[in-house]
Design a protein around this motif. Structure first.
Motif, PDB file in Angstrom:
ATOM      1  N   ARG A 147       0.830  -1.208   0.000  1.00  4.49           N
ATOM      2  CA  ARG A 147       0.000   0.000   0.000  1.00  4.49           C
ATOM      3  C   ARG A 147       0.864   1.258   0.000  1.00  4.49           C
ATOM      4  N   ASN A 148       1.921   1.245   0.811  1.00  2.00           N
ATOM      5  CA  ASN A 148       2.822   2.400   0.840  1.00  2.00           C
ATOM      6  C   ASN A 148       3.498   2.600  -0.511  1.00  2.00           C
ATOM      7  N   LEU A 149       3.934   1.489  -1.117  1.00  6.53           N
ATOM      8  CA  LEU A 149       4.577   1.574  -2.428  1.00  6.53           C
ATOM      9  C   LEU A 149       3.598   2.076  -3.487  1.00  6.53           C
ATOM     10  N   ALA A 150       2.343   1.592  -3.419  1.00  5.47           N
ATOM     11  CA  ALA A 150       1.338   2.002  -4.390  1.00  5.47           C
ATOM     12  C   ALA A 150       1.069   3.498  -4.304  1.00  5.47           C
ATOM     13  N   HIS A 151       1.043   4.032  -3.083  1.00  5.90           N
ATOM     14  CA  HIS A 151       0.852   5.471  -2.920  1.00  5.90           C
ATOM     15  C   HIS A 151       1.960   6.252  -3.616  1.00  5.90           C
ATOM     16  N   GLU A 152       3.192   5.777  -3.458  1.00 11.09           N
ATOM     17  CA  GLU A 152       4.333   6.478  -4.044  1.00 11.09           C
ATOM     18  C   GLU A 152       4.315   6.401  -5.569  1.00 11.09           C
ATOM     19  N   ILE A 153       3.776   5.304  -6.104  1.00  8.85           N
ATOM     20  CA  ILE A 153       3.748   5.125  -7.562  1.00  8.85           C
ATOM     21  C   ILE A 153       2.577   5.879  -8.194  1.00  8.85           C
ATOM     22  N   LYS A 154       1.453   5.921  -7.477  1.00  9.06           N
ATOM     23  CA  LYS A 154       0.218   6.457  -8.066  1.00  9.06           C
ATOM     24  C   LYS A 154       0.356   7.933  -8.448  1.00  9.06           C
ATOM     25  N   ASN A 155       0.997   8.729  -7.591  1.00 17.40           N
ATOM     26  CA  ASN A 155       1.074  10.169  -7.854  1.00 17.40           C
ATOM     27  C   ASN A 155       1.832  10.507  -9.145  1.00 17.40           C
ATOM     28  N   PRO A 156       3.024   9.929  -9.386  1.00 19.58           N
ATOM     29  CA  PRO A 156       3.722  10.260 -10.650  1.00 19.58           C
ATOM     30  C   PRO A 156       2.989   9.771 -11.897  1.00 19.58           C
ATOM     31  N   LEU A 157       2.128   8.748 -11.765  1.00 23.20           N
ATOM     32  CA  LEU A 157       1.442   8.226 -12.946  1.00 23.20           C
ATOM     33  C   LEU A 157       0.541   9.283 -13.578  1.00 23.20           C
ATOM     34  N   GLY A 158      -0.105  10.100 -12.729  1.00 22.03           N
ATOM     35  CA  GLY A 158      -0.964  11.153 -13.276  1.00 22.03           C
ATOM     36  C   GLY A 158      -0.164  12.145 -14.099  1.00 22.03           C
ATOM     37  N   GLY A 159       1.042  12.478 -13.610  1.00 20.75           N
ATOM     38  CA  GLY A 159       1.897  13.399 -14.368  1.00 20.75           C
ATOM     39  C   GLY A 159       2.365  12.795 -15.672  1.00 20.75           C
ATOM     40  N   ILE A 160       2.696  11.514 -15.669  1.00 21.09           N
ATOM     41  CA  ILE A 160       3.150  10.847 -16.895  1.00 21.09           C
ATOM     42  C   ILE A 160       2.031  10.834 -17.935  1.00 21.09           C
ATOM     43  N   ARG A 161       0.808  10.498 -17.478  1.00 21.81           N
ATOM     44  CA  ARG A 161      -0.314  10.428 -18.418  1.00 21.81           C
ATOM     45  C   ARG A 161      -0.618  11.805 -19.005  1.00 21.81           C
ATOM     46  N   GLY A 162      -0.630  12.820 -18.129  1.00 25.55           N
ATOM     47  CA  GLY A 162      -0.922  14.171 -18.623  1.00 25.55           C
ATOM     48  C   GLY A 162       0.123  14.663 -19.607  1.00 25.55           C
ATOM     49  N   SER A 163       1.390  14.360 -19.327  1.00 22.09           N
ATOM     50  CA  SER A 163       2.469  14.774 -20.237  1.00 22.09           C
ATOM     51  C   SER A 163       2.348  14.074 -21.584  1.00 22.09           C
ATOM     52  N   ALA A 164       1.968  12.780 -21.555  1.00 23.54           N
ATOM     53  CA  ALA A 164       1.810  12.030 -22.804  1.00 23.54           C
ATOM     54  C   ALA A 164       0.675  12.612 -23.638  1.00 23.54           C
ATOM     55  N   GLN A 165      -0.423  13.044 -22.980  1.00 25.67           N
ATOM     56  CA  GLN A 165      -1.537  13.647 -23.711  1.00 25.67           C
ATOM     57  C   GLN A 165      -1.136  14.979 -24.341  1.00 25.67           C
ATOM     58  N   LEU A 166      -0.383  15.792 -23.584  1.00 25.91           N
ATOM     59  CA  LEU A 166       0.074  17.071 -24.140  1.00 25.91           C
ATOM     60  C   LEU A 166       1.017  16.862 -25.320  1.00 25.91           C
TER      61      LEU A 166
END
Length: 361
Positions: A147-166
């Motif tokens: 759960r702790n690891l998932a929290h750390e991974i989840k936040n950067p994923l939103g930035g990666i997805r948004g950057s890919a869309q831009l």
């Protein structure tokens, strides 16, 4: 004293108020007289030593179980000095001829013509309880880590997805856009995985239900998804209803059964089996009655390298598997105060689920 007790003496001992409770014990108990001849044997001892009460009557306990070093002298001392004796890791012989490692406590008594009460505790059962406790503790630690690891991974994923869309909006080459689509799709997959890791629980909605209704639902779902997999049913229809969350149990059993169906492939066979289990201990709690559900398949078995970790998140024996199905099944079972375990060898894998049936539920 009659040195050769009859079956009627066993029945009389069982009716004696001082020994009636021995019939219900999960531990094996044998009453012997001053000559170490069997006067009474409870049902748990019959199961443990693979011998019926009728066969055991009148036999010397040493003829029945063998004579490990020091046991005979210790029993004599217990009788002469009127004290208790405890022997550890004794090797006894069962009716089938195989060896059995037990701890034995002999206590002087004066009941039903007996002088000693001998209680036997199989070491494998004690080791199993200790192993279950270690597994529960380790699994809780692993889930917290994940759960702790998932929290750390989840936040950067939103930035990666948004950057890919831009980036995709700035590209005119369709081939390059395919790469951004891959990034977005894989990011969505990882976000879904993180969501499942972080949110395995929901509020329970317990209600009275019949476990066989749950299994019938799972059977229809599995057979619809895996057309060439056969599911056989071996039900104990006398089982009482239990109080549980229907959707969680369906999902838990479905995850186990789907895992089995994927392992065995076309033409394989799965068995749903239900039985009553009495006087069981789950997570240090004793329950008079529990429901035992087994999902058995004839597949290749779980690889030895992951057998002890099969319920851990992200551990999978199948290429492309997320390793979450069995972990979630375990979480749902634990929310019902139950326990799930597995034994596996080539051609026979059995997932066993124990669900306590609470009297006041």
């Amino acid at each position: 004293m009659d040195p050769y007790p009859s079956p009627s003496s066993q029945a009389a001992a069982a009716r004696d108020p001082r020994t009636a409770g021995l019939e219900l014990l999960a531990s094996a108990v044998i009453l012997v007289d001053a000559e170490a001849k069997v006067r009474y044997i409870n049902p748990a001892a019959e199961n443990l030593f693979a011998i019926s009460a009728r066969q055991a009557f009148g036999q010397s306990v040493f003829d029945l179980l063998g004579d490990p070093p020091g046991l005979s002298a210790a029993l004599d001392n217990a009788l002469i000095n009127n004290w208790s004796y405890t022997g550890q890791n004794l090797v006894l012989q069962r009716g089938r001829g195989d060896a059995l490692h037990v701890d034995c406590t002999a206590t002087p008594v004066d009941v039903a013509g007996a002088r000693l009460l001998m209680e036997f505790r199989p070491l494998d059962a004690q080791l199993k309880v200790a192993r279950e406790e270690r597994l529960i503790e380790q699994q809780q630690l692993n889930r917290e880590l994940i759960r702790n690891l998932a929290h750390e991974i989840k936040n950067p994923l939103g930035g990666i997805r948004g950057s890919a869309q831009l980036l995709e909006r700035e590209l005119s080459d369709p081939q390059l856009k395919e790469y951004t689509q891959v990034i977005i799709a894989e990011t969505d997959r990882l976000q879904d995985l993180m969501h499942r890791l972080l949110n395995p629980h929901r509020a329970m909605h317990p209600a009275r239900l019949n476990i066989h209704d749950v299994l019938e639902r799972v059977q229809r779902l599995v057979e619809a998804e895996f057309e060439r997999v056969r599911i056989k049913r071996d039900y104990d229809i006398s089982l009482p209803e239990l109080t549980a969350d229907r959707e969680q149990l369906i999902q838990a059993v479905l995850n186990i059964a789907r895992n089995a169906a994927q392992a065995i492939g076309p033409g394989g066979e799965i068995i749903f089996r239900t039985r009553a289990a009495r006087q069981v201990t789950v997570a240090k709690r004793r329950f008079k009655l529990a429901l035992e559900l087994q999902v058995i398949d004839n597949g290749p078995g779980i690889p030895a390298s992951i057998r002890d970790r099969v319920f851990y998140p992200l551990v999978s024996g199948r290429d492309g598997g997320s390793g979450l199905g069995l972990s979630l099944a375990q979480s749902f079972v634990e929310q019902h105060q139950g326990m799930i375990d597995v034994t596996s060898e080539p051609g026979h894998t059995c997932f066993s689920v124990l669900l306590p049936i609470l009297e006041n539920a």
